[in-house]
Structure formats: C-alpha cells, structure tokens
Design an enzyme around this catalytic site. Structure first.
Site, mmCIF file in Angstrom:
data_model
loop_
_atom_site.group_PDB
_atom_site.id
_atom_site.type_symbol
_atom_site.label_atom_id
_atom_site.label_comp_id
_atom_site.label_asym_id
_atom_site.label_seq_id
_atom_site.Cartn_x
_atom_site.Cartn_y
_atom_site.Cartn_z
ATOM 1 N N ALA A 61 0.841 -1.190 0.000
ATOM 2 C CA ALA A 61 0.000 0.000 0.000
ATOM 3 C C ALA A 61 0.879 1.244 0.000
ATOM 4 O O ALA A 61 2.077 1.192 0.270
ATOM 5 C CB ALA A 61 -0.903 -0.008 1.230
ATOM 6 N N GLY A 101 -0.613 -5.188 0.219
ATOM 7 C CA GLY A 101 -1.674 -5.040 -0.768
ATOM 8 C C GLY A 101 -1.331 -5.627 -2.115
ATOM 9 O O GLY A 101 -2.210 -6.036 -2.864
ATOM 10 N N GLU A 104 -2.247 -9.163 -1.807
ATOM 11 C CA GLU A 104 -3.713 -9.233 -1.729
ATOM 12 C C GLU A 104 -4.329 -9.042 -3.115
ATOM 13 O O GLU A 104 -5.304 -9.721 -3.472
ATOM 14 C CB GLU A 104 -4.230 -8.184 -0.748
ATOM 15 C CG GLU A 104 -3.894 -8.520 0.701
ATOM 16 C CD GLU A 104 -4.322 -7.450 1.689
ATOM 17 O OE1 GLU A 104 -5.104 -7.754 2.600
ATOM 18 O OE2 GLU A 104 -3.871 -6.301 1.545
ATOM 19 N N GLU A 124 2.205 -6.449 7.066
ATOM 20 C CA GLU A 124 1.511 -5.368 7.770
ATOM 21 C C GLU A 124 1.698 -5.410 9.289
ATOM 22 O O GLU A 124 1.596 -4.389 9.965
ATOM 23 C CB GLU A 124 0.009 -5.409 7.453
ATOM 24 C CG GLU A 124 -0.354 -4.944 6.059
ATOM 25 C CD GLU A 124 -0.286 -6.059 5.004
ATOM 26 O OE1 GLU A 124 -0.774 -5.846 3.888
ATOM 27 O OE2 GLU A 124 0.258 -7.139 5.326
#
Length: 552
Positions: A61, A101, A104, A124
C-alpha cells in the site's frame, strides 16, 4: 497514467507504473478499477494480465496515505472484489516483490505466476496492523490456515519457490523466460476455463475447522513472542475468523473490524512513525548526489580487531553478507573463543533448520583467525572492536595506519569515545569513521555511523552503504559522547539503577520493562554488554569532567 492499458490480440495488459515501488495509491487503485472495467466490457478482450512496470509488482500500500485519509477513495478491497468477480480470467504476473496489498491484489486474481527471484508476503504486522484487503481471508484458502497465520503474524517474505510450494503461486517460470510473454500465454490458455474454481474467495479454508486447535496453540506461541504487541496476535485471530465464519463476507467483516481497532491504536501509530523514521534516516543530505570520487568504495574483505563477543558478532554480520573476514586478537585463547562463538552461531542455525549445513560451512570458510595485525594489511575495511579505552584504541589505530593499504577505511566500534581523538593517531583521519554496532551485533539492527570532523564523504558513504548487505538500519550521527543510542540508554539505565537502590530487585525492574515491550531489560542488557564496559565508560566521563571538558 498510473496504470497503462494495452491490447495484445485478445488479451488486455494492465501495467502499473507508479515509481518507485508501484505502491497501491489512489491513482493506481483508480486506474486498476477503470482499466479492468474497460477490459471486462470489451467483447474482443478474453483475458487480462496485471503486471508491474520497472523493478517490481506492487510492493504494498501507499503508507503515506494512512495519515491523509485517501485510502477511503477507491478502497483496495473494492478493486480486488471487482477484479475477482469479473467475467474474464485475470492473471497476476509477479516480479520483484508482491507485499501487503500487492499480494492481496494477486490473490484476487485468478492465476498467479512469478519469476524465480520474486518474493511475496504480508508484512503489515510490522506496522501494527493486519492485512486489510482480504489477505487474512484469502491466504488461508490457498495454503493451510496455520501456515497462513504463521506467514501473516511473522510478516515473513517468501521466495517464489516457497510460495509455489505453499500454494500461493500457481507457477514459477524458468529463469530467463520473459514474464509478460509467459503471462500472455497463460491468459490465452485460461480463456475458456470456468472461473468459479479460480476465485479464491469461493474456496473453502484449507484444513477447515480442524485447524482451530492448531491456531489456538499458535496464538499462545505468538502472544508469548509478541511481548505486548497486539498486531501479531490479531493476525492469528483474523485467520481464525476465516475458519469460523459462515461465509467469506462474514470473515471480511471481522477482518475489517480488527483492522480498524488496530489502526486507531497508539501501537500502530508508533510503529508507523518508526517505519517512516527508518526511511528518513537513509536520506542523509550530504550523501545525496555524490560525485564519482565520493561514491561508496567496494568492500570485498574486512578485518576485525578484537575477538570478544562484540567482535565475533560483527564478524557474523559480514560473513552473512558474503564478505570474507580476518578476525584478529592478540591472545590465542581469546581468538579461539571468538571463532568458537561464530561456529556455535552457525551450528545453532543449522540445528534449528534456519540455515543449510552447506551454507554454514561456506560462511565459516570465509573466516580466518590471526594473532598479528599484519593479517589485515590488504583488507578494504578494518573494524576495531577492542576494549573501551582511548589509549588502547589510539595504539591500535596508530599500528593499523602503518600496516594497512593507503585506501583502507579504519572504523571504530566505540560506543562513546571521541572519533576525532582516535583519528588523530593516524595520518588518514579522512578515512576514519565510527561504525557502532549494538550487542549482540549479529542480531540488533541499528548501526550508528559516526562522522568525524575529517571523515570524507567517500568514507561516510561507504560505511553507510554497508548497512544494506549487513541488513542494518544505519543512522548518521555526530561525534558526541555516547552518540545517540547510548545517550538514551544513560537516562533510562540510570533510572533502572535508582530503582534497585531504592529496593526493587533487578528482576522486577527488567520484568516490568519487558512486559511493557522491551526485548531485554536495561539491567540484563548491561550484563550482556559487559559491566566492565559500563565501568570503563564511566571512568572516561569522569576524566573528561575533571579535565574541564564535560561530555558533549
């Protein structure tokens, strides 16, 4: 454009171009949503490929958005859900790193292939949070739930082969094969395949409810290791939710609840502050835009003076980086103990299966012990790790100055002493620098690079650049008594001693601080570093004060 759209016959290629690491910021999320929607609506397009431009697939992210609140615009969860639910196969083509991310996003695609050098992970936890875009719910649907919880709670990066074995990747292409060409071929092979079985969210959790007892045991282990940190335990709980929830949507709701709870917690804010601080520490103004003559020198061999616990630990750091080491001590017994410490370190890693025997053997083969300074005459860098006494260090540097080749950098591991005074014992003060490791040197991540008044840019740049291969966080510090780390230790260490003087036991003092989150209490740390070292430091401070020059 953050996402470049191109058509290759009947396959749409979505190339993410958002330097330097293709972070999934607002523009990327918006571009993915718009470009995938365009491809889904185009009847001539039969499949999609998502790839990263430059050096990597999305590496996570855009953390800078955390403080801006822009993560709410085109949220990644919606982008991934849109891609996964699409009517055409979407292939994630991974190179570099697919982290957070990025992984993901890949798990929301219908097929994942990667180059052999790629790495994936969900780190994370190091920011005090959990994966918040379905990572805790999709990962246990491609790999066993306990394995997924271990990966997420540790934040480990997996190699492509390890990810393939775990079921996270569907294919690793041969070395040298073009990633985009391979991805386009996979896309064409999947055009007529049913998508339901390829949608990860529709799969059952691997291991089912039978995994709950193992997850409970893992949660206990993680809680013990976490020392008060909330996010590692929450990572396991989120995977438990994937197992226990009646549907994928229910699990996602629980992931979102846990994520929000952690995100607003002071721990997460503190860890994110540390995250940015580490990156800011790399931006040393005087080391930006170096001239060719000031750029870091190549360090292909290292000498270490002093085979004590610190010297041996520093040796392990360089051996782990693949740099040959000459370890020097004046006493055979001390040298033997130092070499023995290094051998024991690698034997322990082999025994715990953290290192292959061949790797340990190779690293030990790069180590040479010596009883004479002449053994370091041709090395590129010498790190002095002798007793904390100015007379001793000046004597060593004076001898090294005469023995070492002219361009050898001379570094001292002093924790408190004046770099300029040490450098005065040489005729190369421009090549003298502080490289202060923290004990145990092969474990602690901080490396203080101490700048003397004569230290050249090339010397500083070389010492600073070594942090990368040594896997350290380098901080450039000024030449003052105790530098940065020990100036902080002085204060809370003194308070710890006052508590003991007032009646608390050392175990009580250390216990409270370890419960608070410190890996080791200050009194234990003093024991590990050596009470004799602390004594010597106090003597130097006293001498400086008596001379009318109190520590800066």
């Amino acid at each position: 454009m953050a996402v470049q759209y191109s058509v290759h016959d009947d396959v749409a290629l979505l190339a993410i171009s958002y330097p330097p690491v293709n972070a999934l910021g607002y523009e990327v999320r918006k571009g993915l949503l718009e470009c995938s929607g365009k491809a889904f609506a185009d009847q001539s397009i039969k499949a999609l490929v998502i790839v990263g431009e430059g050096k990597t697939f999305p590496a996570g992210a855009d953390v800078s958005e955390f403080s801006k609140g822009t993560t709410a615009e085109f949220p990644l969860t919606e982008v991934i859900a849109h891609i996964e639910a699409g009517p055409k196969p979407v292939i994630a083509a991974i190179h570099g790193t697919a982290l957070g991310g990025g992984l993901e996003l890949a798990l929301g695609c219908h097929f994942r292939l990667a180059v052999p050098s790629a790495k994936v992970g969900l780190p994370e936890v190091h920011l005090g949070i959990i994966p918040g875009a379905g990572g805790t719910q999709r990962l246990p649907r491609v790999t066993p739930a306990v394995k997924a919880a271990e990966i997420i709670s540790s934040g480990v990066h997996l190699s492509a082969q390890a990810a393939l074995k775990a079921g996270i990747l569907d294919r690793v292409i041969p070395a040298g094969e073009d990633l985009r060409t391979a991805a386009l071929a996979v896309a064409r092979s999947l055009m007529s395949s049913p998508l339901d079985s390829m949608r990860v969210s529709g799969r059952p959790v691997v291991g089912g409810r039978e995994a709950l007892s193992e997850l409970a045991a893992l949660k206990s282990v993680v809680a013990k290791k976490a020392r008060g940190m909330k996010s590692p335990v929450a990572c396991v709980e989120a995977v438990q939710a994937a197992v226990e929830s009646a549907s994928f949507e229910d699990g996602m709701n629980e992931e979102m609840r846990i994520m929000f709870e952690l995100f607003t917690d002071p721990q997460a804010r503190a860890l994110q502050y540390a995250f940015f601080a580490e990156r800011q520490a790399k931006k040393v103004p005087e080391l930006q835009q170096l001239s060719p003559s000031d750029r870091p020198a190549q360090v292909q061999s290292v000498g270490i003076i002093g085979a004590g616990t610190m010297g041996a630990g520093i040796a392990v750091c360089f051996l782990d980086a693949g740099i040959p080491v000459v370890l020097v001590d004046m006493q055979q017994a001390a040298l033997d103990r130092g070499v023995g410490y290094i051998q024991h370190t690698y034997d322990s890693k082999v025994k715990s299966k953290r290192m292959a025997p061949a790797t340990a053997e190779k690293r030990m083969s790069m180590l040479r012990g010596a009883l004479d300074y002449g053994a370091v005459s041709e090395v590129d860098l010498v790190v002095e790790a002798a007793f904390e006494g100015m007379a001793i260090k000046k004597d060593i540097f004076g001898k090294l100055d005469k023995i070492c080749k002219a361009d050898t950098i001379l570094a001292t591991n002093t924790s408190t002493l004046d770099i300029d005074v040490i450098a005065s014992a040489t005729f190369r003060p421009d090549k003298v620098v502080g490289m202060h490791f923290f004990s145990p040197a092969n474990i602690m991540m901080l490396l203080e690079v101490v700048k003397g008044k004569a230290s050249s840019k090339r010397t500083l740049a070389t010492a600073f650049a070594l942090a990368g291969p040594l896997k350290k966080v380098a901080v450039m510090v000024g030449n003052c008594h105790g530098f940065v780390g020990n100036r902080m230790v002085y204060t809370y260490g003194a308070e710890a001693v006052f508590l003991v003087e007032e009646g608390a036991s050392p175990a009580q003092v250390d216990g409270v601080l370890e419960k608070f989150g410190l890996a080791m209490g200050p009194l234990k740390m003093s024991d590990l570093a050596g009470l004799d070292v602390s004594w010597r430091v106090r003597q130097v401070r006293r001498e400086l004060a008596c001379d009318g020059h109190p520590p800066k």
